[in-house]
Design a protein around this motif. Structure first.
Motif, PDB file in Angstrom:
ATOM      1  N   SER A  37       0.842  -1.199   0.000  1.00 18.34           N
ATOM      2  CA  SER A  37       0.000   0.000   0.000  1.00 18.34           C
ATOM      3  C   SER A  37       0.877   1.250   0.000  1.00 18.34           C
ATOM      4  O   SER A  37       1.893   1.317   0.692  1.00 18.34           O
ATOM      5  CB  SER A  37      -0.969   0.010   1.184  1.00 18.34           C
ATOM      6  OG  SER A  37      -0.303  -0.259   2.389  1.00 18.34           O
ATOM      7  N   VAL A  39       0.903   5.088   0.909  1.00 19.61           N
ATOM      8  CA  VAL A  39       0.148   6.000   1.766  1.00 19.61           C
ATOM      9  C   VAL A  39       0.870   7.336   1.920  1.00 19.61           C
ATOM     10  O   VAL A  39       2.048   7.460   1.591  1.00 19.61           O
ATOM     11  CB  VAL A  39      -0.114   5.381   3.172  1.00 19.61           C
ATOM     12  CG1 VAL A  39      -0.814   4.046   3.061  1.00 19.61           C
ATOM     13  CG2 VAL A  39       1.181   5.248   3.964  1.00 19.61           C
ATOM     14  N   LYS A  46       1.767  10.387  -4.018  1.00 24.65           N
ATOM     15  CA  LYS A  46       1.483   8.951  -4.197  1.00 24.65           C
ATOM     16  C   LYS A  46       0.677   8.650  -5.452  1.00 24.65           C
ATOM     17  O   LYS A  46       0.949   7.670  -6.155  1.00 24.65           O
ATOM     18  CB  LYS A  46       0.837   8.340  -2.947  1.00 24.65           C
ATOM     19  CG  LYS A  46      -0.480   8.932  -2.518  1.00 24.65           C
ATOM     20  CD  LYS A  46      -0.945   8.349  -1.192  1.00 24.65           C
ATOM     21  CE  LYS A  46      -2.319   8.849  -0.810  1.00 24.65           C
ATOM     22  NZ  LYS A  46      -2.412  10.312  -0.647  1.00 24.65           N
ATOM     23  N   GLU A 170      -7.264   3.838  -4.635  1.00 20.83           N
ATOM     24  CA  GLU A 170      -8.363   3.882  -3.644  1.00 20.83           C
ATOM     25  C   GLU A 170      -9.422   2.818  -3.969  1.00 20.83           C
ATOM     26  O   GLU A 170     -10.605   3.142  -4.144  1.00 20.83           O
ATOM     27  CB  GLU A 170      -9.026   5.274  -3.635  1.00 20.83           C
ATOM     28  CG  GLU A 170      -8.087   6.409  -3.280  1.00 20.83           C
ATOM     29  CD  GLU A 170      -7.794   6.514  -1.785  1.00 20.83           C
ATOM     30  OE1 GLU A 170      -8.340   5.723  -1.000  1.00 20.83           O
ATOM     31  OE2 GLU A 170      -6.994   7.385  -1.423  1.00 20.83           O
ATOM     32  N   VAL A 201      -2.952   2.507  -3.791  1.00 27.07           N
ATOM     33  CA  VAL A 201      -2.934   3.816  -3.128  1.00 27.07           C
ATOM     34  C   VAL A 201      -4.161   3.857  -2.223  1.00 27.07           C
ATOM     35  O   VAL A 201      -5.267   3.535  -2.665  1.00 27.07           O
ATOM     36  CB  VAL A 201      -3.025   4.962  -4.165  1.00 27.07           C
ATOM     37  CG1 VAL A 201      -3.355   6.282  -3.481  1.00 27.07           C
ATOM     38  CG2 VAL A 201      -1.720   5.097  -4.940  1.00 27.07           C
ATOM     39  N   THR A 202      -3.960   4.213  -0.952  1.00 25.99           N
ATOM     40  CA  THR A 202      -5.113   4.250  -0.051  1.00 25.99           C
ATOM     41  C   THR A 202      -4.968   5.339   1.013  1.00 25.99           C
ATOM     42  O   THR A 202      -3.855   5.676   1.409  1.00 25.99           O
ATOM     43  CB  THR A 202      -5.335   2.875   0.638  1.00 25.99           C
ATOM     44  OG1 THR A 202      -6.525   2.935   1.431  1.00 25.99           O
ATOM     45  CG2 THR A 202      -4.162   2.468   1.515  1.00 25.99           C
ATOM     46  N   HIS A 203      -6.112   5.867   1.447  1.00 23.76           N
ATOM     47  CA  HIS A 203      -6.162   6.779   2.594  1.00 23.76           C
ATOM     48  C   HIS A 203      -6.646   6.030   3.837  1.00 23.76           C
ATOM     49  O   HIS A 203      -6.717   6.612   4.917  1.00 23.76           O
ATOM     50  CB  HIS A 203      -7.142   7.936   2.308  1.00 23.76           C
ATOM     51  CG  HIS A 203      -6.543   9.034   1.496  1.00 23.76           C
ATOM     52  ND1 HIS A 203      -6.853   9.240   0.171  1.00 23.76           N
ATOM     53  CD2 HIS A 203      -5.620   9.984   1.820  1.00 23.76           C
ATOM     54  CE1 HIS A 203      -6.163  10.275  -0.283  1.00 23.76           C
ATOM     55  NE2 HIS A 203      -5.410  10.739   0.695  1.00 23.76           N
ATOM     56  N   ASP A 204      -7.006   4.758   3.661  1.00 18.95           N
ATOM     57  CA  ASP A 204      -7.600   3.967   4.736  1.00 18.95           C
ATOM     58  C   ASP A 204      -6.486   3.299   5.553  1.00 18.95           C
ATOM     59  O   ASP A 204      -5.848   2.356   5.099  1.00 18.95           O
ATOM     60  CB  ASP A 204      -8.534   2.921   4.098  1.00 18.95           C
ATOM     61  CG  ASP A 204      -9.283   2.082   5.118  1.00 18.95           C
ATOM     62  OD1 ASP A 204      -8.800   1.943   6.255  1.00 18.95           O
ATOM     63  OD2 ASP A 204     -10.355   1.545   4.770  1.00 18.95           O
ATOM     64  N   ASP A 205      -6.264   3.802   6.767  1.00 21.11           N
ATOM     65  CA  ASP A 205      -5.161   3.296   7.612  1.00 21.11           C
ATOM     66  C   ASP A 205      -5.309   1.808   7.925  1.00 21.11           C
ATOM     67  O   ASP A 205      -4.329   1.078   7.975  1.00 21.11           O
ATOM     68  CB  ASP A 205      -5.088   4.081   8.934  1.00 21.11           C
ATOM     69  CG  ASP A 205      -4.697   5.531   8.701  1.00 21.11           C
ATOM     70  OD1 ASP A 205      -4.124   5.820   7.630  1.00 21.11           O
ATOM     71  OD2 ASP A 205      -4.971   6.377   9.572  1.00 21.11           O
ATOM     72  N   ALA A 208      -4.363  -0.241   4.876  1.00 23.69           N
ATOM     73  CA  ALA A 208      -2.904  -0.251   4.707  1.00 23.69           C
ATOM     74  C   ALA A 208      -2.227  -1.158   5.731  1.00 23.69           C
ATOM     75  O   ALA A 208      -1.319  -1.934   5.399  1.00 23.69           O
ATOM     76  CB  ALA A 208      -2.354   1.169   4.817  1.00 23.69           C
ATOM     77  N   ILE A 214       3.840  -1.307   3.812  1.00 26.39           N
ATOM     78  CA  ILE A 214       3.365   0.065   3.646  1.00 26.39           C
ATOM     79  C   ILE A 214       4.541   0.903   3.149  1.00 26.39           C
ATOM     80  O   ILE A 214       5.620   0.882   3.744  1.00 26.39           O
ATOM     81  CB  ILE A 214       2.851   0.642   4.983  1.00 26.39           C
ATOM     82  CG1 ILE A 214       1.614  -0.128   5.466  1.00 26.39           C
ATOM     83  CG2 ILE A 214       2.526   2.128   4.833  1.00 26.39           C
ATOM     84  CD1 ILE A 214       1.138   0.272   6.852  1.00 26.39           C
ATOM     85  N   GLU A 216       5.326   4.668   2.736  1.00 23.00           N
ATOM     86  CA  GLU A 216       4.797   5.986   3.093  1.00 23.00           C
ATOM     87  C   GLU A 216       5.556   7.072   2.351  1.00 23.00           C
ATOM     88  O   GLU A 216       6.790   7.054   2.285  1.00 23.00           O
ATOM     89  CB  GLU A 216       4.897   6.214   4.599  1.00 23.00           C
ATOM     90  CG  GLU A 216       4.164   7.471   5.039  1.00 23.00           C
ATOM     91  CD  GLU A 216       4.182   7.706   6.541  1.00 23.00           C
ATOM     92  OE1 GLU A 216       3.723   8.778   6.950  1.00 23.00           O
ATOM     93  OE2 GLU A 216       4.651   6.823   7.291  1.00 23.00           O
TER      94      GLU A 216
END
Length: 224
Positions: A37, A39, A46, A170, A201-205, A208, A214, A216
């Protein structure tokens, strides 16, 4: 482990309204069967990196290699052919053709590839829908499916050509918590059982945290 994707010193600039470096010396290598992922805060680079990795954006410095093929500098038509064969895409919005059935939507990239007969493509599409628990909905118009079902059809479509890597932008961003978990479990299963490589690619912790690795990003660089 086989390395299926690697970059060397990727730099990327935006020129409007003024020159700005958005990616800074990105070195990344991804192994076969890895679920990774990407992040970082909005604007960290990203999504830009994902566009470069997916060969959609060719205006960068440095090197990109996927499946032992150097892609930097290749012509657009060569890249389009490579993408269709080696990269599967899952977006936040499924981008299914509403008037087509689930089966027809899944078949599209394979028909375009032209590697298999129509009968073989159909058989492969059914097989991918079966993996995703959607084969019983194969002949339903995609517009008649729920959001979670549509995203599963979109994953089946991404799998149809047995891509080297699946790139998700996402992939659960438009789903409720139940369907987010369903889609996550499917992606995890694809890496575990089929050795599929996935970069998301994700905004969801939470999403991830449950992937294998991960990466970052901050201010155009990889932190970890």
């Amino acid at each position: 482990m086989k390395t299926v994707l690697k970059t060397h010193k990727i730099n990327k600039y935006f020129y409007e309204p003024e020159r700005f470096q958005v990616l800074k010396g990105i070195d990344l290598s991804v192994q076969k069967g890895e679920f990774l992922s990407l992040v970082g805060k909005s604007g960290c680079g990203k999504s830009t990196l994902m566009y470069v990795l997916s060969t959609m954006d060719t205006d960068y410095e440095g090197d990109l290699e996927i499946n032992e093929t150097r892609l930097t500098g290749k012509k657009q038509n060569e890249l389009a052919k490579f993408r269709n064969e080696h990269i599967g895409f899952i977006f936040q919005f499924h981008f299914l053709l509403p008037e087509f059935t689930a089966l027809q939507n899944v078949m599209l990239p394979a028909m375009k590839l032209g590697k298999y007969s129509k009968a073989e493509v159909e058989e492969r599409a059914y097989e991918k829908l079966r993996i995703l628990g959607m084969h019983d909905q194969a002949l339903k118009a995609s517009s008649k499916l729920s959001g979670g079902q549509q995203q599963r059809v979109a994953i089946a479509r991404a799998l149809i050509n047995d891509p080297t890597v699946i790139m998700g932008d996402e992939p659960t961003g438009n789903l409720d918590s139940y369907n987010t978990q369903v889609v996550f479990d499917i992606l995890k299963q694809l890496t575990r059982e089929f050795g599929q490589t996935i970069i998301a690619v994700t905004h969801d912790d939470e999403f991830a945290a449950n992937t294998d690795r991960i990466v970052e990003m901050s201010d155009g660089s990889i932190l970890s």
